[in-house]
Design a protein around this motif. Structure first.
Motif, PDB file in Angstrom:
ATOM      1  N   TYR A  83      20.901  -5.437   0.213  1.00  0.00           N
ATOM      2  CA  TYR A  83      19.447  -5.984   0.176  1.00  0.00           C
ATOM      3  C   TYR A  83      18.586  -4.782  -0.288  1.00  0.00           C
ATOM      4  CZ  TYR A  83      21.426 -10.538   2.171  1.00  0.00           C
ATOM      5  OH  TYR A  83      21.895 -11.350   2.244  1.00  0.00           O
ATOM      6  N   LEU A  84      18.705  -3.729   0.447  1.00  0.00           N
ATOM      7  CA  LEU A  84      17.829  -2.632   0.532  1.00  0.00           C
ATOM      8  C   LEU A  84      18.049  -1.789  -0.863  1.00  0.00           C
ATOM      9  CD1 LEU A  84      17.966  -1.323   4.107  1.00  0.00           C
ATOM     10  CD2 LEU A  84      16.069  -2.619   3.021  1.00  0.00           C
ATOM     11  N   GLU A  85      19.265  -1.853  -1.158  1.00  0.00           N
ATOM     12  CA  GLU A  85      19.601  -0.984  -2.685  1.00  0.00           C
ATOM     13  C   GLU A  85      19.140  -1.953  -3.685  1.00  0.00           C
ATOM     14  OE1 GLU A  85      24.004   1.427  -2.088  1.00  0.00           O
ATOM     15  OE2 GLU A  85      23.978  -0.991  -2.643  1.00  0.00           O
ATOM     16  N   LYS A  86      19.151  -3.272  -3.643  1.00  0.00           N
ATOM     17  CA  LYS A  86      18.363  -4.185  -4.620  1.00  0.00           C
ATOM     18  C   LYS A  86      16.963  -3.740  -4.743  1.00  0.00           C
ATOM     19  CE  LYS A  86      18.880  -8.815  -6.495  1.00  0.00           C
ATOM     20  NZ  LYS A  86      19.655  -9.845  -6.410  1.00  0.00           N
ATOM     21  N   VAL A  87      16.362  -3.793  -3.440  1.00  0.00           N
ATOM     22  CA  VAL A  87      14.872  -3.502  -3.536  1.00  0.00           C
ATOM     23  C   VAL A  87      14.414  -2.271  -4.347  1.00  0.00           C
ATOM     24  CG1 VAL A  87      12.771  -3.155  -2.204  1.00  0.00           C
ATOM     25  CG2 VAL A  87      14.440  -4.771  -1.398  1.00  0.00           C
ATOM     26  N   VAL A  88      15.075  -1.254  -4.170  1.00  0.00           N
ATOM     27  CA  VAL A  88      15.012   0.067  -4.665  1.00  0.00           C
ATOM     28  C   VAL A  88      15.056  -0.162  -6.169  1.00  0.00           C
ATOM     29  CG1 VAL A  88      15.830   2.578  -4.990  1.00  0.00           C
ATOM     30  CG2 VAL A  88      15.700   1.481  -2.758  1.00  0.00           C
ATOM     31  N   ASN A  89      15.968  -0.934  -6.696  1.00  0.00           N
ATOM     32  CA  ASN A  89      16.396  -0.946  -7.995  1.00  0.00           C
ATOM     33  C   ASN A  89      15.536  -2.159  -8.725  1.00  0.00           C
ATOM     34  OD1 ASN A  89      18.511   1.093  -8.347  1.00  0.00           O
ATOM     35  ND2 ASN A  89      19.562  -0.144  -6.951  1.00  0.00           N
ATOM     36  N   ASP A 135       9.226  -2.970 -11.055  1.00  0.00           N
ATOM     37  CA  ASP A 135       7.848  -3.414 -10.142  1.00  0.00           C
ATOM     38  C   ASP A 135       7.382  -4.592 -10.623  1.00  0.00           C
ATOM     39  OD1 ASP A 135       8.164  -0.573  -9.590  1.00  0.00           O
ATOM     40  OD2 ASP A 135       6.339   0.217 -10.518  1.00  0.00           O
ATOM     41  N   VAL A 136       6.743  -5.285  -9.707  1.00  0.00           N
ATOM     42  CA  VAL A 136       6.034  -6.485  -9.720  1.00  0.00           C
ATOM     43  C   VAL A 136       4.864  -6.248 -10.731  1.00  0.00           C
ATOM     44  CG1 VAL A 136       4.847  -8.364  -8.534  1.00  0.00           C
ATOM     45  CG2 VAL A 136       6.932  -7.277  -7.347  1.00  0.00           C
ATOM     46  N   GLU A 137       4.861  -7.046 -11.736  1.00  0.00           N
ATOM     47  CA  GLU A 137       3.795  -7.065 -12.633  1.00  0.00           C
ATOM     48  C   GLU A 137       2.499  -7.043 -11.954  1.00  0.00           C
ATOM     49  OE1 GLU A 137       2.310  -8.969 -16.894  1.00  0.00           O
ATOM     50  OE2 GLU A 137       4.250  -9.815 -15.639  1.00  0.00           O
ATOM     51  N   GLY A 138       1.715  -6.243 -12.348  1.00  0.00           N
ATOM     52  CA  GLY A 138       0.358  -6.316 -11.771  1.00  0.00           C
ATOM     53  C   GLY A 138       0.038  -5.766 -10.321  1.00  0.00           C
ATOM     54  N   ARG A 139       1.165  -5.198  -9.833  1.00  0.00           N
ATOM     55  CA  ARG A 139       1.080  -4.973  -8.441  1.00  0.00           C
ATOM     56  C   ARG A 139       1.764  -3.572  -8.113  1.00  0.00           C
ATOM     57  NH1 ARG A 139       2.320  -8.687  -3.965  1.00  0.00           N
ATOM     58  NH2 ARG A 139       0.998  -7.453  -2.835  1.00  0.00           N
ATOM     59  N   PRO A 140       1.223  -2.384  -8.660  1.00  0.00           N
ATOM     60  CA  PRO A 140       1.797  -1.302  -8.769  1.00  0.00           C
ATOM     61  C   PRO A 140       1.844  -0.497  -7.377  1.00  0.00           C
ATOM     62  CG  PRO A 140      -0.030  -0.953  -9.888  1.00  0.00           C
ATOM     63  CD  PRO A 140       0.013  -2.423  -9.593  1.00  0.00           C
ATOM     64  N   TYR A 179       1.801  -1.851  -4.300  1.00  0.00           N
ATOM     65  CA  TYR A 179       2.544  -2.822  -3.236  1.00  0.00           C
ATOM     66  C   TYR A 179       4.071  -2.347  -3.968  1.00  0.00           C
ATOM     67  CZ  TYR A 179       6.039  -6.356  -2.694  1.00  0.00           C
ATOM     68  OH  TYR A 179       7.033  -7.026  -2.673  1.00  0.00           O
ATOM     69  N   SER A 180       4.424  -2.408  -4.933  1.00  0.00           N
ATOM     70  CA  SER A 180       5.761  -2.310  -5.480  1.00  0.00           C
ATOM     71  C   SER A 180       6.195  -0.640  -5.090  1.00  0.00           C
ATOM     72  CB  SER A 180       5.846  -2.314  -7.042  1.00  0.00           C
ATOM     73  OG  SER A 180       5.573  -3.429  -7.512  1.00  0.00           O
ATOM     74  N   GLN A 181       5.516   0.263  -5.407  1.00  0.00           N
ATOM     75  CA  GLN A 181       5.953   1.527  -5.084  1.00  0.00           C
ATOM     76  C   GLN A 181       5.929   1.750  -3.413  1.00  0.00           C
ATOM     77  OE1 GLN A 181       2.542   3.918  -7.118  1.00  0.00           O
ATOM     78  NE2 GLN A 181       3.349   3.213  -8.979  1.00  0.00           N
ATOM     79  N   ALA A 212      11.708   0.697   1.489  1.00  0.00           N
ATOM     80  CA  ALA A 212      13.304   0.008   1.450  1.00  0.00           C
ATOM     81  C   ALA A 212      14.059   1.560   1.210  1.00  0.00           C
ATOM     82  CB  ALA A 212      13.461  -0.544   0.294  1.00  0.00           C
ATOM     83  N   ALA A 213      13.610   2.568   0.443  1.00  0.00           N
ATOM     84  CA  ALA A 213      14.490   3.563   0.403  1.00  0.00           C
ATOM     85  C   ALA A 213      14.746   4.344   1.659  1.00  0.00           C
ATOM     86  CB  ALA A 213      14.100   4.821  -0.580  1.00  0.00           C
ATOM     87  N   ALA A 214      13.572   4.279   2.497  1.00  0.00           N
ATOM     88  CA  ALA A 214      13.609   5.102   3.891  1.00  0.00           C
ATOM     89  C   ALA A 214      14.615   4.199   4.811  1.00  0.00           C
ATOM     90  CB  ALA A 214      12.317   5.041   4.364  1.00  0.00           C
ATOM     91  N   ARG A 215      14.638   3.026   4.531  1.00  0.00           N
ATOM     92  CA  ARG A 215      15.537   2.304   5.601  1.00  0.00           C
ATOM     93  C   ARG A 215      16.793   2.296   4.887  1.00  0.00           C
ATOM     94  NH1 ARG A 215      14.637   0.910  10.272  1.00  0.00           N
ATOM     95  NH2 ARG A 215      14.825  -1.283  10.340  1.00  0.00           N
ATOM     96  N   LEU A 216      17.051   2.045   3.667  1.00  0.00           N
ATOM     97  CA  LEU A 216      18.242   2.505   3.172  1.00  0.00           C
ATOM     98  C   LEU A 216      19.143   3.532   3.462  1.00  0.00           C
ATOM     99  CD1 LEU A 216      20.685   1.462   1.216  1.00  0.00           C
ATOM    100  CD2 LEU A 216      19.372   2.618  -0.650  1.00  0.00           C
ATOM    101  N   ALA A 217      18.475   4.797   3.666  1.00  0.00           N
ATOM    102  CA  ALA A 217      19.041   6.096   4.185  1.00  0.00           C
ATOM    103  C   ALA A 217      19.447   6.037   5.592  1.00  0.00           C
ATOM    104  CB  ALA A 217      18.004   7.190   4.003  1.00  0.00           C
TER     105      ALA A 217
END
Length: 221
Positions: A185-191, A194-199, A201-203, A209-214
């Motif tokens: 799930y976390l890998e999917k978020v990272v990949n 970006d949600v259109e119009g919400r940079p 939030y997306s970043q 997610a990357a921090a939790r994934l590590a």
């Protein structure tokens, strides 16, 4: 307490694809504005200023919900903003005032579910799931692991590519110490794109997610 209840809540919630049909829907426009302001409050505001920022947003969101009681979207975002407000509280207020915000949020989400459970890409399910696993259980709060899993599973079923449905599903399994289940799930978020119009939030969400994934990869070994 679940993973530093107040610390976790500040990271909680928000998401979702744009609602409605742009300017053709004034409620959709107003909710979109709340989403943008939430992103700034959550990811770009100094910790010492977050509580005031979220308090102002709660007032806006509550007014929008009251003026549009037949719509699910304002209720969803009022709940999300109240969770952010609870997470931003410090000192004694974090003990006495945060849980009522979460309880009000739960009430709003359950009402939104009855109006339109598929609104905003099924975000009712994602948000309810996150509320149920991030809130302490009885006698402090209403947290419920079984309900959390049920709602998060529904969220993935409705919107398998949704950034938050995947993030909170992964985070749920992290809380359950099922690290191998969290990783996909976390890998999917990272990949995800970006949600259109919400940079902002997306970043911000991808960084979380990357921090939790590590952590998940380290713990899963």
């Amino acid at each position: 307490m679940k993973r530093g209840f107040m610390a976790a809540l500040i990271a909680v919630l928000m998401m979702f694809v744009p609602i409605g049909s742009a300017s053709a829907d004034e409620v959709a426009d107003a909710v979109s504005a709340l989403q943008t302001e939430w992103g700034v409050a959550n990811y770009k505001t100094a910790d010492g200023d977050k509580e005031a920022a979220f308090k102002a947003l709660v007032d806006k969101a509550a007014a929008l919900s009251a003026a549009n009681s037949n719509r699910a979207e304002p209720k969803i975002w009022e709940a999300i903003i109240r969770a952010g407000y609870a997470g931003a509280m410090g000192g004694l207020s974090s003990m006495t005032n945060a849980m009522p915000q979460m309880e009000k949020g739960l009430e709003l989400l359950l009402a939104a579910e009855k109006i339109d459970a598929t609104a905003m890409n099924g975000s009712v399910y994602t948000t309810l799931g996150s509320f149920y696993y991030m809130t302490p259980g009885w006698p402090i709060g209403f947290g419920d692991t079984d309900k959390a899993k049920t709602y998060l599973d529904k969220a993935i079923e409705v919107a398998p590519e949704d950034m938050d449905a995947n993030y909170f599903s992964g985070d749920f399994w992290m809380e359950e110490k099922k690290y191998k289940k969290a990783i996909p799930y976390l890998e999917k978020v990272v990949n995800l794109p970006d949600v259109e119009g919400r940079p902002v939030y997306s970043q911000g969400r991808k960084a979380e997610a990357a921090a939790r994934l590590a952590i998940a990869k380290k713990k899963a070994k």
